[in-house]
Design an enzyme around this catalytic site. Structure first.
Site, PDB file in Angstrom:
ATOM      1  N   LYS A  23       0.844  -1.208   0.000  1.00  0.00           N
ATOM      2  CA  LYS A  23       0.000   0.000   0.000  1.00  0.00           C
ATOM      3  C   LYS A  23       0.873   1.251   0.000  1.00  0.00           C
ATOM      4  CE  LYS A  23      -3.809  -2.455   2.149  1.00  0.00           C
ATOM      5  NZ  LYS A  23      -4.507  -2.852   3.361  1.00  0.00           N
ATOM      6  N   GLN A  67      -4.493  -1.689   9.615  1.00  0.00           N
ATOM      7  CA  GLN A  67      -4.423  -3.009   8.982  1.00  0.00           C
ATOM      8  C   GLN A  67      -4.960  -4.076   9.944  1.00  0.00           C
ATOM      9  OE1 GLN A  67      -3.297  -3.608   5.734  1.00  0.00           O
ATOM     10  NE2 GLN A  67      -4.047  -5.683   6.085  1.00  0.00           N
ATOM     11  N   ASP A  90     -11.095   2.838   4.100  1.00  0.00           N
ATOM     12  CA  ASP A  90     -11.359   1.397   4.040  1.00  0.00           C
ATOM     13  C   ASP A  90     -12.864   1.120   3.979  1.00  0.00           C
ATOM     14  OD1 ASP A  90      -9.363  -0.454   3.807  1.00  0.00           O
ATOM     15  OD2 ASP A  90      -8.951  -0.637   5.956  1.00  0.00           O
TER      16      ASP A  90
END
Ligand code: NDP
Length: 264
Positions: A23, A67, A90
């Site tokens: 990412k 994460q 997200d």
């Protein structure tokens, strides 16, 4: 103005380290501002929430993600709810989940199902009027996938069936799909006999399986038996490749949208 994405990684899960690195690299390649915070596995919930507060207030950061999975002393739901919905790229905050579900355009869709949708549309597969069968009902893939496909909007208008571990005769449902989207986390579980000839198959699964011939001792395979199913399907996405890179692309796309909105 440079869109900025902050990724927080807690602990030392090896797969998470790989995802976070990918990412960060993608952000840099796209010319975005990228911040990666690596926190110790023993980080307390209060410490993590305090870091999120700092990023929530940082004007150079437009998108924040933590994460998953987080270590067990941390409540993942509390973490997701702490991120400002306008920075929740997200798309896991209940505000964004709700907006996507009711079809409000200013919500953030989770990156993986949004990536699947782009993969379909850019391969000239319009879900409208098709029967889409989704295997898996997780909050990060299966449920938001169903939510996107069922909307009365471009990329939607499908008839959607969602299957899970309590679905009797999964194969019969799979076989009725015009578009079969598989996100169950079981290596090569979907075989050619479960797929209607000519169907489009999207494999979301990423599974590490032991492989003595591979340098690392393992290789990555999807939830679909690619060799067999590719003989029956009209289109099929590979693993690795396919959905994985699209997920990262959509994360950057959400970050860009967040930045545009904050500076509008
Ligand atoms: P989860 O484990 O959260 O969910 C799996 C789902 O599959 C559950 O709904 C479960 O049912 C269902 N399931 C499991 N086994 C079976 C079975 N034998 N028959 C029918 N249904 C079953 O996984 P995720 O959704 O997080 O991920 C799914 C896969 O996608 C994983 O391989 C993951 O690594 C991959 N993934 C890939 C991403 C990418 O960017 N490419 C991003 C996210 C995930 P139940 O709810 O009843 O338990």
């Amino acid at each position: 103005m440079r869109p900025g994405l902050a990724v927080i990684l807690v602990g030392d899960d090896p797969a998470s380290h790989v995802y976070v690195r990918m990412k960060g690299r993608a952000c840099e390649e796209a010319g975005m501002h990228s911040v990666t915070m690596r926190l110790d596995a023993a980080t307390s919930q209060e410490e993590l929430l305090a870091q999120i507060d700092v990023l929530n207030a940082d004007p150079l950061i437009h998108g924040i993600l933590v994460q998953m999975p987080v270590p067990k002393q941390i409540d993942a739901d509390a973490v997701v709810r702490r991120i400002r919905p306008e920075k929740d790229v997200d798309g896991f905050h209940p505000i964004n989940v709700g907006k996507v579900f009711i079809g409000e355009r200013d919500g953030f869709s989770p990156a993986t199902p949004a990536g699947v949708l782009q993969l379909l549309l850019r391969s000239s597969v319009d879900p409208a009027g098709k029967h889409c069968v989704i295997l898996g009902r997780s909050n990060i893939v299966g449920k938001p996938m169903a939510s996107l496909l069922v909307q009365n909007a471009p990329g939607g208008n499908a008839t959607v069936t969602v299957c899970h571990s309590r679905t009797p005769d999964l194969a019969a449902h799979a076989k009725r799909a015009d578009i079969l989207i598989v996100a169950i986390g079981r290596p090569k579980m979907v075989t050619a006999d479960m797929v209607k000839p000519g169907a489009v198959v999207i494999d979301v699964g990423v599974n590490r399986v032991d492989d003595p011939n591979a340098k690392k001792g393992y290789s990555l395979v999807g939830d679909v038996d690619f060799a067999g199913v590719s003989k029956v399907a009209s289109k099929i996405s590979p693993v690795p490749g396919g959905v994985g890179p699209m997920t990262i692309a959509m994360l950057l796309s959400n970050t860009l949208r967040a930045a545009e909105r904050m500076h509008a």
